[in-house]
Design a protein around this motif. Sequence first.
Motif, short mmCIF file in Angstrom:
data_model
loop_
_atom_site.label_atom_id
_atom_site.label_comp_id
_atom_site.label_asym_id
_atom_site.label_seq_id
_atom_site.Cartn_x
_atom_site.Cartn_y
_atom_site.Cartn_z
N MET A 47 1.10 -1.22 0.14
CA MET A 47 -0.10 -0.18 0.22
C MET A 47 1.20 0.76 0.07
O MET A 47 1.89 1.84 1.08
CB MET A 47 -0.72 -0.12 0.99
CG MET A 47 -1.86 0.42 1.57
SD MET A 47 -2.95 0.90 2.83
CE MET A 47 -4.34 1.84 2.62
N ALA A 48 0.63 2.26 -0.59
CA ALA A 48 1.36 3.16 -0.65
C ALA A 48 1.32 4.54 0.58
O ALA A 48 2.27 5.18 0.51
CB ALA A 48 0.99 4.10 -2.10
N VAL A 49 0.61 4.26 1.45
CA VAL A 49 0.38 5.13 2.21
C VAL A 49 1.67 4.07 3.27
O VAL A 49 2.27 5.20 3.75
CB VAL A 49 -0.85 5.06 2.61
CG1 VAL A 49 -1.38 5.84 4.47
CG2 VAL A 49 -2.20 5.53 1.56
N ALA A 50 1.55 3.20 3.31
CA ALA A 50 1.78 2.31 4.31
C ALA A 50 3.91 2.85 3.67
O ALA A 50 5.06 2.73 4.30
CB ALA A 50 2.53 0.94 4.00
N ASP A 51 4.06 2.69 2.50
CA ASP A 51 5.47 3.08 2.25
C ASP A 51 5.92 4.03 2.01
O ASP A 51 7.18 4.89 2.64
CB ASP A 51 5.38 2.46 0.65
CG ASP A 51 5.61 1.00 0.24
OD1 ASP A 51 5.48 0.51 0.96
OD2 ASP A 51 5.16 1.30 -1.24
N GLN A 52 4.67 5.21 2.75
CA GLN A 52 5.54 6.24 1.71
C GLN A 52 5.42 6.45 3.56
O GLN A 52 6.66 7.82 3.84
CB GLN A 52 4.64 7.82 2.02
CG GLN A 52 3.95 7.68 -0.07
CD GLN A 52 2.76 8.68 0.20
OE1 GLN A 52 1.86 8.71 1.46
NE2 GLN A 52 2.49 9.10 -0.78
N LEU A 53 4.40 6.62 4.65
CA LEU A 53 4.87 6.31 6.33
C LEU A 53 6.35 5.81 6.93
O LEU A 53 6.95 6.35 7.41
CB LEU A 53 3.83 5.53 7.13
CG LEU A 53 2.43 6.52 6.87
CD1 LEU A 53 1.63 5.67 8.17
CD2 LEU A 53 2.90 7.49 7.47
N ARG A 54 7.15 4.23 6.17
CA ARG A 54 8.38 3.92 6.42
C ARG A 54 9.41 5.19 5.92
O ARG A 54 10.21 5.48 6.26
CB ARG A 54 8.66 2.75 5.63
CG ARG A 54 7.71 1.59 6.31
CD ARG A 54 7.79 0.18 5.56
NE ARG A 54 7.19 -0.09 4.52
CZ ARG A 54 5.70 -0.46 4.45
NH1 ARG A 54 5.95 -1.08 5.24
NH2 ARG A 54 5.77 -0.87 3.01
N ASP A 55 9.10 5.79 4.00
CA ASP A 55 9.56 6.49 4.12
C ASP A 55 9.92 7.65 5.02
O ASP A 55 11.04 8.30 5.31
CB ASP A 55 9.67 7.13 2.76
CG ASP A 55 9.61 6.00 1.81
OD1 ASP A 55 10.94 4.91 1.89
OD2 ASP A 55 9.22 6.71 0.60
N TYR A 56 8.82 8.07 5.74
CA TYR A 56 8.92 8.76 6.39
C TYR A 56 10.00 9.11 7.47
O TYR A 56 11.13 9.22 8.10
CB TYR A 56 7.76 9.13 6.59
CG TYR A 56 7.40 11.08 7.23
CD1 TYR A 56 8.17 13.16 7.00
CD2 TYR A 56 7.52 11.10 9.23
CE1 TYR A 56 7.99 13.09 7.75
CE2 TYR A 56 7.38 12.47 9.72
CZ TYR A 56 7.50 13.71 9.04
OH TYR A 56 7.50 14.85 9.82
N LEU A 57 9.43 7.50 8.51
CA LEU A 57 10.24 7.39 9.84
C LEU A 57 11.98 6.82 9.30
O LEU A 57 12.59 7.26 10.06
CB LEU A 57 9.45 5.59 10.00
CG LEU A 57 8.29 6.46 10.68
CD1 LEU A 57 7.41 4.58 11.14
CD2 LEU A 57 8.71 6.72 12.35
N ASN A 58 12.24 6.65 8.31
CA ASN A 58 12.99 6.25 7.73
C ASN A 58 14.03 7.51 6.64
O ASN A 58 15.56 7.40 6.38
CB ASN A 58 13.95 5.08 6.66
CG ASN A 58 13.11 3.69 7.80
OD1 ASN A 58 12.87 3.64 8.93
ND2 ASN A 58 11.99 3.34 6.75
N SER A 59 13.57 9.05 6.83
CA SER A 59 14.19 9.10 6.20
C SER A 59 14.81 9.27 5.17
O SER A 59 15.86 9.44 4.61
CB SER A 59 15.08 10.43 7.39
OG SER A 59 14.62 10.95 8.73
#
Length: 152
Positions: A1-13
């Motif tokens: 899911m794109a939302v999960a990918d975006q959240l992971r990106d944000y968390l991992n900078s």
Amino acid sequence: MAVADQLRDYLNSETHLNRINYNPDGEVFGLQTYEYLQLYFKAAAERHPSLVWPNAVRHLHLLWEHKKVMADRIRYFTQHGIIERDDELQQSFEELANKAKLLRDQMAIAEMKGDDRIYAKMPAKLEAFKEKEPGLLERLLKRVESGQPVGT
């Protein structure tokens, strides 16, 4: 899911922006932006010569907009049954948004009065965001990753 990918990106900078042909050297993403905002305010407090025209209100306005959008997204996900209702999570993101708006407003008032002392106070205030947000994002990510829409 794109939302999960975006959240992971944000968390991992990180960023998934055109990974093959994109070189993000010198750019900052996600939670790492707090460190750079803190550096910016320290430089502004010291009147560093590289900051010809500091625009702190703009930076804090963007921070507020991001926190507001996050709170709005959680509300949307909950209302549409994408994630389970989590009042504490919703309230925590709304509190972050309200605090960011308050920081922006305080900065605007201080700049209108010509009070530069506020720059020195901002790194500590941003540290509170930097400490609180990862746990909230991880909690949201777990809800999104569960992949089981409410009511199914």
